[in-house]
Design a protein around this motif. Structure first.
Motif, PDB file in Angstrom:
ATOM      1  N   PHE A 178       0.811  -1.219   0.000  1.00 41.83           N
ATOM      2  CA  PHE A 178       0.000   0.000   0.000  1.00 41.83           C
ATOM      3  C   PHE A 178       0.845   1.271   0.000  1.00 41.83           C
ATOM      4  O   PHE A 178       0.326   2.365   0.164  1.00 41.83           O
ATOM      5  CB  PHE A 178      -1.016  -0.032   1.141  1.00 41.83           C
ATOM      6  CG  PHE A 178      -2.050  -1.116   0.930  1.00 41.83           C
ATOM      7  CD1 PHE A 178      -2.997  -1.002  -0.079  1.00 41.83           C
ATOM      8  CD2 PHE A 178      -2.044  -2.265   1.723  1.00 41.83           C
ATOM      9  CE1 PHE A 178      -3.933  -2.010  -0.297  1.00 41.83           C
ATOM     10  CE2 PHE A 178      -2.972  -3.274   1.517  1.00 41.83           C
ATOM     11  CZ  PHE A 178      -3.918  -3.151   0.504  1.00 41.83           C
ATOM     12  N   SER A 179       2.187   1.131  -0.172  1.00 40.68           N
ATOM     13  CA  SER A 179       3.031   2.282  -0.499  1.00 40.68           C
ATOM     14  C   SER A 179       3.511   2.185  -1.943  1.00 40.68           C
ATOM     15  O   SER A 179       4.273   3.039  -2.410  1.00 40.68           O
ATOM     16  CB  SER A 179       4.246   2.340   0.443  1.00 40.68           C
ATOM     17  OG  SER A 179       3.841   2.333   1.780  1.00 40.68           O
ATOM     18  N   ARG A 180       3.133   1.099  -2.630  1.00 47.92           N
ATOM     19  CA  ARG A 180       3.566   0.816  -4.002  1.00 47.92           C
ATOM     20  C   ARG A 180       5.090   0.868  -4.138  1.00 47.92           C
ATOM     21  O   ARG A 180       5.649   1.435  -5.080  1.00 47.92           O
ATOM     22  CB  ARG A 180       2.927   1.804  -4.999  1.00 47.92           C
ATOM     23  CG  ARG A 180       1.457   1.509  -5.240  1.00 47.92           C
ATOM     24  CD  ARG A 180       0.895   2.390  -6.349  1.00 47.92           C
ATOM     25  NE  ARG A 180      -0.320   1.825  -6.920  1.00 47.92           N
ATOM     26  CZ  ARG A 180      -0.314   0.881  -7.881  1.00 47.92           C
ATOM     27  NH1 ARG A 180       0.802   0.412  -8.376  1.00 47.92           N
ATOM     28  NH2 ARG A 180      -1.465   0.415  -8.338  1.00 47.92           N
ATOM     29  N   LYS A 181       5.789   0.266  -3.135  1.00 47.46           N
ATOM     30  CA  LYS A 181       7.257   0.190  -3.180  1.00 47.46           C
ATOM     31  C   LYS A 181       7.693  -1.183  -2.699  1.00 47.46           C
ATOM     32  O   LYS A 181       6.948  -1.880  -2.027  1.00 47.46           O
ATOM     33  CB  LYS A 181       7.883   1.252  -2.253  1.00 47.46           C
ATOM     34  CG  LYS A 181       7.937   2.650  -2.855  1.00 47.46           C
ATOM     35  CD  LYS A 181       8.444   3.638  -1.825  1.00 47.46           C
ATOM     36  CE  LYS A 181       9.883   3.348  -1.405  1.00 47.46           C
ATOM     37  NZ  LYS A 181      10.258   4.180  -0.241  1.00 47.46           N
ATOM     38  N   ARG A 182       8.948  -1.550  -3.058  1.00 43.91           N
ATOM     39  CA  ARG A 182       9.537  -2.749  -2.459  1.00 43.91           C
ATOM     40  C   ARG A 182       9.779  -2.487  -0.976  1.00 43.91           C
ATOM     41  O   ARG A 182      10.013  -1.356  -0.570  1.00 43.91           O
ATOM     42  CB  ARG A 182      10.886  -3.056  -3.114  1.00 43.91           C
ATOM     43  CG  ARG A 182      10.791  -3.666  -4.489  1.00 43.91           C
ATOM     44  CD  ARG A 182      12.171  -3.700  -5.128  1.00 43.91           C
ATOM     45  NE  ARG A 182      13.089  -4.535  -4.325  1.00 43.91           N
ATOM     46  CZ  ARG A 182      13.309  -5.830  -4.583  1.00 43.91           C
ATOM     47  NH1 ARG A 182      12.716  -6.409  -5.597  1.00 43.91           N
ATOM     48  NH2 ARG A 182      14.149  -6.516  -3.848  1.00 43.91           N
ATOM     49  N   LEU A 183       9.762  -3.578  -0.172  1.00 46.97           N
ATOM     50  CA  LEU A 183      10.098  -3.446   1.247  1.00 46.97           C
ATOM     51  C   LEU A 183      11.520  -2.923   1.383  1.00 46.97           C
ATOM     52  O   LEU A 183      12.444  -3.444   0.752  1.00 46.97           O
ATOM     53  CB  LEU A 183       9.975  -4.802   1.944  1.00 46.97           C
ATOM     54  CG  LEU A 183      10.275  -4.807   3.446  1.00 46.97           C
ATOM     55  CD1 LEU A 183       9.183  -4.080   4.228  1.00 46.97           C
ATOM     56  CD2 LEU A 183      10.433  -6.243   3.946  1.00 46.97           C
ATOM     57  N   PHE A 184      11.721  -1.876   2.179  1.00 49.17           N
ATOM     58  CA  PHE A 184      13.060  -1.323   2.400  1.00 49.17           C
ATOM     59  C   PHE A 184      13.858  -2.272   3.309  1.00 49.17           C
ATOM     60  O   PHE A 184      13.355  -2.743   4.315  1.00 49.17           O
ATOM     61  CB  PHE A 184      12.958   0.070   3.051  1.00 49.17           C
ATOM     62  CG  PHE A 184      14.271   0.779   3.188  1.00 49.17           C
ATOM     63  CD1 PHE A 184      14.718   1.638   2.189  1.00 49.17           C
ATOM     64  CD2 PHE A 184      15.061   0.574   4.321  1.00 49.17           C
ATOM     65  CE1 PHE A 184      15.930   2.290   2.312  1.00 49.17           C
ATOM     66  CE2 PHE A 184      16.292   1.227   4.446  1.00 49.17           C
ATOM     67  CZ  PHE A 184      16.725   2.080   3.439  1.00 49.17           C
ATOM     68  N   GLY A 185      15.114  -2.554   2.938  1.00 48.80           N
ATOM     69  CA  GLY A 185      16.023  -3.312   3.804  1.00 48.80           C
ATOM     70  C   GLY A 185      15.617  -4.755   4.038  1.00 48.80           C
ATOM     71  O   GLY A 185      15.653  -5.237   5.180  1.00 48.80           O
ATOM     72  N   TRP A 188      10.184  -0.142   8.043  1.00 46.01           N
ATOM     73  CA  TRP A 188       8.781   0.085   7.661  1.00 46.01           C
ATOM     74  C   TRP A 188       8.560   1.553   7.304  1.00 46.01           C
ATOM     75  O   TRP A 188       7.875   1.872   6.332  1.00 46.01           O
ATOM     76  CB  TRP A 188       7.842  -0.318   8.800  1.00 46.01           C
ATOM     77  CG  TRP A 188       7.757  -1.804   9.007  1.00 46.01           C
ATOM     78  CD1 TRP A 188       7.887  -2.772   8.056  1.00 46.01           C
ATOM     79  CD2 TRP A 188       7.518  -2.493  10.240  1.00 46.01           C
ATOM     80  NE1 TRP A 188       7.745  -4.013   8.625  1.00 46.01           N
ATOM     81  CE2 TRP A 188       7.511  -3.866   9.953  1.00 46.01           C
ATOM     82  CE3 TRP A 188       7.299  -2.078  11.557  1.00 46.01           C
ATOM     83  CZ2 TRP A 188       7.303  -4.844  10.946  1.00 46.01           C
ATOM     84  CZ3 TRP A 188       7.088  -3.032  12.534  1.00 46.01           C
ATOM     85  CH2 TRP A 188       7.090  -4.409  12.226  1.00 46.01           C
ATOM     86  N   MET A 189       9.169   2.465   8.097  1.00 49.24           N
ATOM     87  CA  MET A 189       8.985   3.885   7.797  1.00 49.24           C
ATOM     88  C   MET A 189       9.660   4.261   6.482  1.00 49.24           C
ATOM     89  O   MET A 189       9.095   5.003   5.673  1.00 49.24           O
ATOM     90  CB  MET A 189       9.507   4.738   8.961  1.00 49.24           C
ATOM     91  CG  MET A 189       8.631   4.630  10.207  1.00 49.24           C
ATOM     92  SD  MET A 189       8.936   5.891  11.447  1.00 49.24           S
ATOM     93  CE  MET A 189      10.586   5.512  11.953  1.00 49.24           C
ATOM     94  N   PHE A 190      10.885   3.702   6.229  1.00 49.42           N
ATOM     95  CA  PHE A 190      11.561   3.985   4.954  1.00 49.42           C
ATOM     96  C   PHE A 190      10.825   3.342   3.777  1.00 49.42           C
ATOM     97  O   PHE A 190      10.930   3.816   2.647  1.00 49.42           O
ATOM     98  CB  PHE A 190      13.021   3.511   5.001  1.00 49.42           C
ATOM     99  CG  PHE A 190      13.911   4.425   5.799  1.00 49.42           C
ATOM    100  CD1 PHE A 190      13.932   5.791   5.550  1.00 49.42           C
ATOM    101  CD2 PHE A 190      14.733   3.915   6.813  1.00 49.42           C
ATOM    102  CE1 PHE A 190      14.755   6.648   6.286  1.00 49.42           C
ATOM    103  CE2 PHE A 190      15.556   4.760   7.556  1.00 49.42           C
ATOM    104  CZ  PHE A 190      15.575   6.124   7.301  1.00 49.42           C
TER     105      PHE A 190
END
Ligand code: CU
Length: 173
Positions: A83-90, A144-146
């Motif tokens: 739901f951020s339309r991004k890959r998971l950071f880290g 999660w925040m990134f």
């Protein structure tokens, strides 16, 4: 290292179940022998030791906290990414943090026993070990925040649930 984070989380949770439940089973067996067959494992009046019950229970009981929260952490990782339309950071640090939380979860059980008289050295060691879990947990929260940072965030019902519960549930752990 190509598994979804939810799969990693349930895998680590399964390992916790494997090692956390046997001490509880042993404790319950000893308790049944005390109550039904007249043994004296935990009855102080008959030379038993109640603290042993507390150890057996909390060696299970603290990892149980993570048996409950780690699958939810895995779900968070999927929801925040989608739901951020991004890959998971880290991703790899997320796997590392999950395994480390699972491991440290077995090192802190006596923080439930600070008033039982284990002494200041044991209490201090378990207090420091407990605070150490904040490090891998912090890695997860910042990842999660990134993940959300700069993404096109959609506050769908699952996203609202994930944002609200990672904010709300951590002080309980
Ligand atoms: Cu605990």
């Amino acid at each position: 290292m190509r598994m979804p984070m939810f799969t990693w989380a349930t895998f680590v949770t399964s390992a916790l179940i494997l090692f956390a439940f046997p001490p509880l089973t042993v404790g319950l067996f000893l308790l049944i022998f005390d109550r039904m067959f007249g043994s004296n494992f935990f009855d102080v009046a008959d030379g038993g030791n109640t603290i042993i019950w507390e150890h057996l229970f909390w060696i299970f009981g603290h990892p149980e906290v993570y048996i409950l929260i780690l699958p939810a952490f895995g779900i968070f990782s999927e929801i925040f990414a989608i739901f951020s339309r991004k890959r998971l950071f880290g991703y790899s640090s997320m796997v590392f943090a999950t395994v480390l939380i699972g491991f440290l979860g077995f090192m802190v059980w006596a923080h439930h026993m600070f008033t039982t008289g284990l002494g200041p050295i044991a209490n201090a060691i378990f207090a420091v070990a407990t605070m150490a879990i904040a490090v891998p947990t912090g890695i997860k929260i910042f990842n999660w925040m990134f993940t959300m940072w700069g993404g096109s965030i959609k506050f769908t019902t699952p996203m609202l649930w994930a944002v609200a519960s990672f904010h709300h549930s951590l002080p309980v752990v």
